[in-house]
Design an enzyme around this catalytic site. Structure first.
Site, PDB file in Angstrom:
ATOM      1  N   GLU A  92      39.169  36.369  29.315  1.00 58.50           N
ATOM      2  CA  GLU A  92      37.785  35.928  29.553  1.00 58.50           C
ATOM      3  C   GLU A  92      36.733  36.652  28.714  1.00 58.50           C
ATOM      4  OE1 GLU A  92      37.236  36.365  33.784  1.00 58.50           O
ATOM      5  OE2 GLU A  92      38.715  34.840  34.263  1.00 58.50           O
ATOM      6  N   GLU A 119      47.410  30.070  35.262  1.00 57.03           N
ATOM      7  CA  GLU A 119      46.877  30.328  36.623  1.00 57.03           C
ATOM      8  C   GLU A 119      46.576  29.013  37.348  1.00 57.03           C
ATOM      9  OE1 GLU A 119      43.624  33.157  36.600  1.00 57.03           O
ATOM     10  OE2 GLU A 119      44.463  34.264  34.910  1.00 57.03           O
TER      11      GLU A 119
HETATM   12  C1  GLA Z   1      40.800  35.104  36.927  1.00 58.31           C
HETATM   13  C2  GLA Z   1      41.770  36.212  36.581  1.00 58.31           C
HETATM   14  C3  GLA Z   1      42.845  36.317  37.603  1.00 58.31           C
HETATM   15  C4  GLA Z   1      42.329  36.246  39.013  1.00 58.31           C
HETATM   16  C5  GLA Z   1      41.479  35.023  39.185  1.00 58.31           C
HETATM   17  C6  GLA Z   1      41.004  34.959  40.598  1.00 58.31           C
HETATM   18  O1  GLA Z   1      41.309  33.874  36.690  1.00 58.31           O
HETATM   19  O2  GLA Z   1      42.363  36.050  35.328  1.00 58.31           O
HETATM   20  O3  GLA Z   1      43.509  37.539  37.427  1.00 58.31           O
HETATM   21  O4  GLA Z   1      41.579  37.393  39.312  1.00 58.31           O
HETATM   22  O5  GLA Z   1      40.410  35.105  38.285  1.00 58.31           O
HETATM   23  O6  GLA Z   1      42.022  35.263  41.494  1.00 58.31           O
END
Ligand code: GLA
Length: 349
Positions: A143, A250
């Site tokens: 990010e 994710e």
């Molecule tokens: C982001 C992070 C993850 C996690 C999510 C929320 O996507 O990369 O590690 O913290 O936020 O759970």
């Protein structure tokens, strides 16, 4: 060894990993605690890759300058090893869940660029070397791209102190520590053409400088109303052109319409609102996602879900604190939901 007890569950009905064995590994984000409950059996049956949800984040694994906390990460790595699963490392540099000490000197003043880069190098080298041979792929930087329209890099403390240099250094140091690990850049809202354009611009810059970046991670925190099939296809097509591997890192599909900002509870937010209509929309969205993932099987080398079952998801508290979400393929009793069958029944479609 204690984990072996769960292996008796093996050999029953096929799991996600079996349906997708000719496509890509199917992973899941886990906590060490979940691996000591009945969810462990589900993880073993369904998945062949795991990612520590929090245990390898800098704040957890390196809480003080002179102290690393290996316990949680080691126990997840041991679980992966004893069950023959792949292990993804998450994450080496991120603006969230970073320990405060890393930015401060003994007097509480902000450290210089030289000091911060030196600390980052020490952190990355130590963590990556410890899991060399166990972690096959790292989310190196997480990010770092801004959500603001006219800003490329997120204005984090990392960026304020080091400028963009910390990003390429992170990849170089990770590569030096484990030349065999696959190194990913990971980010969210990659389905937005604007954000995607910025991620691609940064990645092209890194590639042209010879920085060892091997793949792009799409977090894929999605919802019933987005992405559309077209957005999804454009997203995967654009990233595929980079010549990097793609991993979905994710994945979850919120049953609520996507909101990007945290907000308070409002009248109309119901705690248990997983209606038949939402279930249907979620099935359709999961079907769209996996149809697209299979289409891009040549470049997608992994799909990881963010959490195991609807018993617990980070979305239970985001963007609305205390609003229960149902974003995964298994319900609270660990049974496959209707969306599960949409994901696995694809032969002939
Ligand atoms: C982001 C992070 C993850 C996690 C999510 C929320 O996507 O990369 O590690 O913290 O936020 O759970």
């Amino acid at each position: 060894m204690a984990y072996r007890a769960h292996s008796v569950d093996r050999g029953e009905a096929p799991g996600l990993k079996d349906y997708y064995k000719n496509y890509f590994p199917i992973g899941v984000a886990v906590s060490p605690r979940a691996l000591h409950t009945d969810e462990a059996g589900l993880v073993i049956r369904q998945f062949n890759s795991i990612t520590p949800e929090n245990a390898m984040k800098m704040g957890v694994i390196h809480p003080e300058e002179q102290r690393y906390n290996w316990r949680d990460a080691d126990s997840i790595a041991a679980f992966a090893h004893s069950n023959g699963m792949k292990l993804r490392g998450h994450t080496l540099v991120w603006h969230n869940q970073a320990p405060w000490w890393i930015f401060k000197d003994a007097n509480g003043q902000q450290v210089s660029k030289e000091v911060l880069l030196q600390r980052l190098k020490e952190h990355i080298t130590t963590v990556v070397k410890r899991y060399k041979g166990s972690v096959y792929a790292w989310d190196v930087a997480n990010e770092v791209i801004s959500d603001r329209k006219d800003e490329l890099y997120r204005n984090s403390l990392w960026y304020q102190i080091c400028g963009e240099e910390y990003i390429e250094k992170a990849f170089q140091w990770a590569h030096e520590a484990d030349p065999d690990a696959l190194l990913f850049y990971n980010d969210y809202n990659e389905i937005s053409a604007v954000k995607r354009g910025k991620i691609i611009r940064m990645l092209k810059g890194l590639i042209s400088k010879g920085v060892p970046v091997h793949g792009v991670g799409l977090q894929a925190h999605w919802a019933v109303n987005e992405p559309s099939a077209e957005q999804l296809d454009n997203t995967l097509a654009d990233f595929a052109k980079l010549g990097l591997k793609i991993q979905v890192t994710e994945l979850d599909v919120s049953v609520y319409r996507k909101e990007h900002e945290m907000r308070g509870w409002q009248a109309g937010d119901s705690a248990t609102d997983f209606t038949a209509a939402k279930e249907q929309q979620q099935m359709e969205q999961y079907r769209r996602c996996f149809d697209a993932f299979r289409k891009y099987r040549g470049v997608i080398t992994g799909v990881t879900f963010w959490n195991i079952s609807d018993r617990y998801s980070w979305l239970d508290n985001f963007p609305v604190r205390g609003r229960k979400d149902y974003p995964l393929l298994f319900d609270k009793t660990l049974q496959p939901k209707k969306a599960f069958w949409e994901v696995v029944k694809f032969e002939g479609r």
